[in-house]
Design an enzyme around this catalytic site. Sequence first.
Site, PDB file in Angstrom:
ATOM      1  N   CYS A  64       0.841  -1.204   0.000  1.00 43.18           N
ATOM      2  CA  CYS A  64       0.000   0.000   0.000  1.00 43.18           C
ATOM      3  C   CYS A  64       0.874   1.252   0.000  1.00 43.18           C
ATOM      4  CB  CYS A  64      -0.903   0.005   1.222  1.00 43.18           C
ATOM      5  SG  CYS A  64      -1.992   1.456   1.293  1.00 43.18           S
ATOM      6  N   GLY A 103      -4.012  -4.828 -12.596  1.00 42.56           N
ATOM      7  CA  GLY A 103      -4.421  -4.569 -13.965  1.00 42.56           C
ATOM      8  C   GLY A 103      -5.137  -5.701 -14.659  1.00 42.56           C
TER       9      GLY A 103
END
Length: 343
Positions: A98, A211
């Site tokens: 993160c 993705g």
Amino acid sequence: MSKNNILSGKFSVAPMMDWTDRHCRAFHRTLSRQALLYTEMVTSKAVIHGDRERLLGYSDVEHPVALQLGGSEPDELAQCAKIAEDWGYDEVNLNCGCPSDRVQSGSFGACLMREPQLVADCMQAMIEATSLPATVKCRIGVDDQEPRDSLFALVEACEKAGVTSFAVHARKAWLKGLSPKENRDVPPLDYDLVYELKRARPHLTIAINGGIGTLEEAQAHLKHVDGVMLGRAAYHEPALLGQVDRLFFGAEADVAPFEALEAYRPYMAGQLAIGVPLSHMTRHMLGIMHGLPGARAFRRIMTVESIVPGAGLEVLDRAILAVREALAAVDARREAYEFKDAG
């Protein structure tokens, strides 16, 4: 199976802050019985000192479900791993990916890509504290790091500590110059590097993330790695999850959107009965009719009417009816054209 293997192997839904809360996970479970679900990242200090029912509470329907932790103190993370086991979670995962300001100020998340030995120390402490699988979710590097060096160094250190399962977001994180949102799209993807990691360490369980927009893409990745983790695609078009058990786990049939919504009703009714606002659940369901006639009306009804005080399951009924009426209209037009052509 080693205690450190990802339980559902082939397919998981990524942990996503502000999205994969308990209501989201319960909804996703109506679509796939097999996919591994993750909590939002919870910091180790919050787990130790905060309201555990609010932070860790979940429904039994969510299994298998993993708790993702954010932190960099081995002793704290060990304590949290034991708490995760006590709460009945199926896996505990350390966030090393993160890029938000919050994790940078706390020196955890993607910052840990710079400190592979610290990550290894954290993981060893967690492994020793619990019988749960203890896994790592990471990036391929941060800022100016050479991705191959940083990824392989992290994995090597953690493997020595006993970790056997990694979920790799195939992008760098840029901690300086990009926002968390930009970090999900701007850094280029390097799937080949994750494939290389699997070839170099075939004995490890490697899942790929980042993705991946379709289940066809997910299946293609499985030619090179052990598992696929879908994030935004699974959230925004949850109907995809209705195909997961058939495509990845050998189930006989898909779960249709209407079927999933019907299965979710008892959960919603139970949550409404204890005072949970309808909107806390419906916000995760807005994309379930994606691509179907009436999807726009479904989203509008669910968005606008669910925030009305006292809103209940009648809102869901109206939204479903809007889709069914749109589908019926399409069928009627098709029959009319077929009749005309036949004439």
